[in-house]
Write a protein that holds these residues in place. Structure first.
Motif, mmCIF file in Angstrom:
data_model
loop_
_atom_site.group_PDB
_atom_site.id
_atom_site.type_symbol
_atom_site.label_atom_id
_atom_site.label_comp_id
_atom_site.label_asym_id
_atom_site.label_seq_id
_atom_site.Cartn_x
_atom_site.Cartn_y
_atom_site.Cartn_z
ATOM 1 N N GLY A 6 0.822 -1.214 0.065
ATOM 2 C CA GLY A 6 -0.117 -0.163 0.100
ATOM 3 C C GLY A 6 1.079 1.178 -0.051
ATOM 4 N N ASP A 7 2.093 1.443 0.253
ATOM 5 C CA ASP A 7 3.186 2.372 0.411
ATOM 6 C C ASP A 7 3.153 2.753 -1.033
ATOM 7 N N VAL A 8 3.377 4.238 -1.239
ATOM 8 C CA VAL A 8 3.933 4.499 -2.757
ATOM 9 C C VAL A 8 5.011 4.873 -2.709
ATOM 10 N N VAL A 9 5.862 4.359 -3.708
ATOM 11 C CA VAL A 9 7.381 4.544 -3.732
ATOM 12 C C VAL A 9 7.620 5.068 -5.229
ATOM 13 N N ILE A 10 8.793 5.367 -5.443
ATOM 14 C CA ILE A 10 8.924 6.102 -6.766
ATOM 15 C C ILE A 10 10.670 5.439 -6.996
ATOM 16 N N LEU A 11 11.061 5.226 -8.086
ATOM 17 C CA LEU A 11 12.620 5.053 -8.320
ATOM 18 C C LEU A 11 13.186 5.974 -7.997
ATOM 19 N N LYS A 12 14.490 5.722 -7.404
ATOM 20 C CA LYS A 12 15.387 6.811 -7.147
ATOM 21 C C LYS A 12 15.897 7.663 -8.371
ATOM 22 N N LEU A 31 2.989 -2.222 -8.333
ATOM 23 C CA LEU A 31 2.066 -2.037 -9.293
ATOM 24 C C LEU A 31 1.904 -0.706 -9.865
ATOM 25 N N TRP A 32 1.460 -0.445 -10.938
ATOM 26 C CA TRP A 32 1.282 0.973 -11.433
ATOM 27 C C TRP A 32 0.457 1.082 -12.697
ATOM 28 N N MET A 33 -0.268 1.916 -13.046
ATOM 29 C CA MET A 33 -0.894 2.333 -14.099
ATOM 30 C C MET A 33 -0.223 2.962 -15.107
ATOM 31 N N GLY A 34 -0.234 2.436 -16.424
ATOM 32 C CA GLY A 34 0.234 3.003 -17.510
ATOM 33 C C GLY A 34 -0.537 3.987 -18.111
ATOM 34 N N GLY A 35 -0.231 4.785 -19.133
ATOM 35 C CA GLY A 35 -0.751 5.761 -19.580
ATOM 36 C C GLY A 35 -2.128 5.290 -20.530
ATOM 37 N N GLU A 36 -2.147 4.385 -20.795
ATOM 38 C CA GLU A 36 -3.197 3.673 -21.724
ATOM 39 C C GLU A 36 -4.271 3.061 -21.025
ATOM 40 N N GLY A 37 -4.030 2.904 -19.340
ATOM 41 C CA GLY A 37 -4.908 2.195 -18.425
ATOM 42 C C GLY A 37 -4.341 0.867 -18.175
ATOM 43 N N ASP A 38 -3.292 0.589 -18.824
ATOM 44 C CA ASP A 38 -2.828 -0.758 -18.502
ATOM 45 C C ASP A 38 -2.297 -0.973 -17.048
ATOM 46 N N LEU A 39 -2.262 -1.967 -16.332
ATOM 47 C CA LEU A 39 -1.795 -2.329 -15.335
ATOM 48 C C LEU A 39 -0.542 -3.040 -15.501
#
Length: 93
Positions: A6-12, A31-39
């Protein structure tokens, strides 16, 4: 760094915010959503991630957008009610 699902992270190195799905000893499943709505789902080494910091301005913008939407809906309801009343008066006269 202690991460939990549930934590939100980002690449360094930057990029999109990622949601932590699973945590193991040295890797994190994100997990993340792409620009086209893809998981997307990817297992990444813990060493390449850091906690994402939400800026206060981002949070305020989101709250402001919700309030604007509510105000717009109320205005639409008021306009519909006024239109209905004016049509009703027109039939009576």
């Amino acid at each position: 760094m202690d991460l939990k699902p549930g934590d939100v992270v980002i690449l360094k190195s930057g990029g999109h915010p990622l949601t932590v799905a699973e945590v193991s000893e040295d890797t994190i499943v994100c997990l993340w959503m792409g620009g086209e709505g893809d998981l997307f789902r990817e297992t990444l080494p813990l060493a390449v991630l850091e906690l994402a910091e939400l800026e206060a301005a981002d949070e305020a913008d989101e709250e402001g957008e919700e309030e604007d939407e509510e105000e717009d809906e109320e205005e639409e309801d008021d306009d519909e009610e006024a239109d209905h009343k004016s049509r009703k008066k027109g039939k009576v006269a």
